[in-house]
Write a protein that holds these residues in place. Structure first.
Motif, PDB file in Angstrom:
ATOM      1  N   GLU A   1      57.609  19.187  48.927  1.00  0.00           N
ATOM      2  CA  GLU A   1      56.446  19.562  48.119  1.00  0.00           C
ATOM      3  C   GLU A   1      56.874  20.273  46.830  1.00  0.00           C
ATOM      4  O   GLU A   1      56.324  20.046  45.774  1.00  0.00           O
ATOM      5  CB  GLU A   1      55.499  20.440  48.930  1.00  0.00           C
ATOM      6  CG  GLU A   1      54.754  19.688  50.026  1.00  0.00           C
ATOM      7  CD  GLU A   1      53.906  18.545  49.479  1.00  0.00           C
ATOM      8  OE1 GLU A   1      53.227  18.715  48.451  1.00  0.00           O
ATOM      9  OE2 GLU A   1      53.946  17.473  50.100  1.00  0.00           O
ATOM     10  N   ASP A   2      57.861  21.161  46.944  1.00  0.00           N
ATOM     11  CA  ASP A   2      58.376  21.861  45.756  1.00  0.00           C
ATOM     12  C   ASP A   2      58.939  20.879  44.753  1.00  0.00           C
ATOM     13  O   ASP A   2      58.727  21.008  43.531  1.00  0.00           O
ATOM     14  CB  ASP A   2      59.461  22.879  46.143  1.00  0.00           C
ATOM     15  CG  ASP A   2      58.882  24.083  46.859  1.00  0.00           C
ATOM     16  OD1 ASP A   2      57.646  24.319  46.754  1.00  0.00           O
ATOM     17  OD2 ASP A   2      59.662  24.801  47.533  1.00  0.00           O
ATOM     18  N   LYS A  41      58.089  17.735  44.409  1.00  0.00           N
ATOM     19  CA  LYS A  41      56.984  16.973  43.830  1.00  0.00           C
ATOM     20  C   LYS A  41      56.319  17.763  42.704  1.00  0.00           C
ATOM     21  O   LYS A  41      55.930  17.193  41.681  1.00  0.00           O
ATOM     22  CB  LYS A  41      55.955  16.638  44.911  1.00  0.00           C
ATOM     23  CG  LYS A  41      56.380  15.525  45.835  1.00  0.00           C
ATOM     24  CD  LYS A  41      55.315  15.238  46.866  1.00  0.00           C
ATOM     25  CE  LYS A  41      55.715  14.167  47.846  1.00  0.00           C
ATOM     26  NZ  LYS A  41      54.705  13.936  48.887  1.00  0.00           N
ATOM     27  N   LYS A  42      56.196  19.080  42.894  1.00  0.00           N
ATOM     28  CA  LYS A  42      55.565  19.924  41.879  1.00  0.00           C
ATOM     29  C   LYS A  42      56.427  19.967  40.620  1.00  0.00           C
ATOM     30  O   LYS A  42      55.909  19.993  39.510  1.00  0.00           O
ATOM     31  CB  LYS A  42      55.359  21.340  42.424  1.00  0.00           C
ATOM     32  CG  LYS A  42      54.270  21.436  43.451  1.00  0.00           C
ATOM     33  CD  LYS A  42      54.171  22.837  43.982  1.00  0.00           C
ATOM     34  CE  LYS A  42      53.154  22.899  45.142  1.00  0.00           C
ATOM     35  NZ  LYS A  42      53.117  24.219  45.753  1.00  0.00           N
ATOM     36  N   LYS A  43      57.722  19.992  40.779  1.00  0.00           N
ATOM     37  CA  LYS A  43      58.642  20.029  39.628  1.00  0.00           C
ATOM     38  C   LYS A  43      58.589  18.736  38.833  1.00  0.00           C
ATOM     39  O   LYS A  43      58.794  18.742  37.638  1.00  0.00           O
ATOM     40  CB  LYS A  43      60.065  20.303  40.095  1.00  0.00           C
ATOM     41  CG  LYS A  43      60.270  21.711  40.577  1.00  0.00           C
ATOM     42  CD  LYS A  43      61.692  21.927  41.037  1.00  0.00           C
ATOM     43  CE  LYS A  43      61.882  23.337  41.581  1.00  0.00           C
ATOM     44  NZ  LYS A  43      63.242  23.555  42.085  1.00  0.00           N
TER      45      LYS A  43
END
Length: 124
Positions: free
Chosen positions: A118-119, A121-123
């Motif tokens: 998830e981290d 994907k956010k980046k």
């Protein structure tokens, strides 16, 4: 690995050090039995050796021939599932091995991977 054992212990048998002898295979239930050899090895008396092999195969076939197909398949599955099933040096029963679930430690790692994904994907 084999070379290291030979260099460290040149007088010992490589098979014994690697634990790949017939007795070890029988002990770990990889082999169903051990066929005896004549003094000097199988090549010393090939007729006697072939008779021992024939007897072992005939005996195994008689035993397996008494099983129906379903029982034979289950027997074979349990045999192969039991090979290599160890937990901290203790053999794990095939039935238990088949029904094992992820430990809490492994489940936590899976959760960490999802959070890390998830981290990322956010980046992006």
């Amino acid at each position: 690995m084999c070379c290291n054992i030979v260099e460290v212990c040149p007088s010992s048998s490589q098979a014994e050090k690697l634990r790949i002898t017939a007795q070890e295979h029988y002990r770990f239930k990889i082999a169903d039995g051990v066929i005896p050899e004549p003094l000097g090895g199988a090549h010393a008396d090939p007729v006697w050796t072939s008779q021992q092999i024939k007897f072992a195969i005939t005996q195994a076939m008689e035993e397996l021939g008494k099983m129906d197909t379903k029982e034979l398949i289950r027997h074979r599955m349990l045999k192969y599932r039991s090979i290599g099933g160890f937990q901290e040096g203790t053999p794990v029963e095939p039935e238990r091995k088949r029904n094992m679930k992820l430990s809490d430690l492994n489940a936590a790692k899976a959760g960490d991977l999802e959070a890390e994904l998830e981290d990322l994907k956010k980046k992006i």
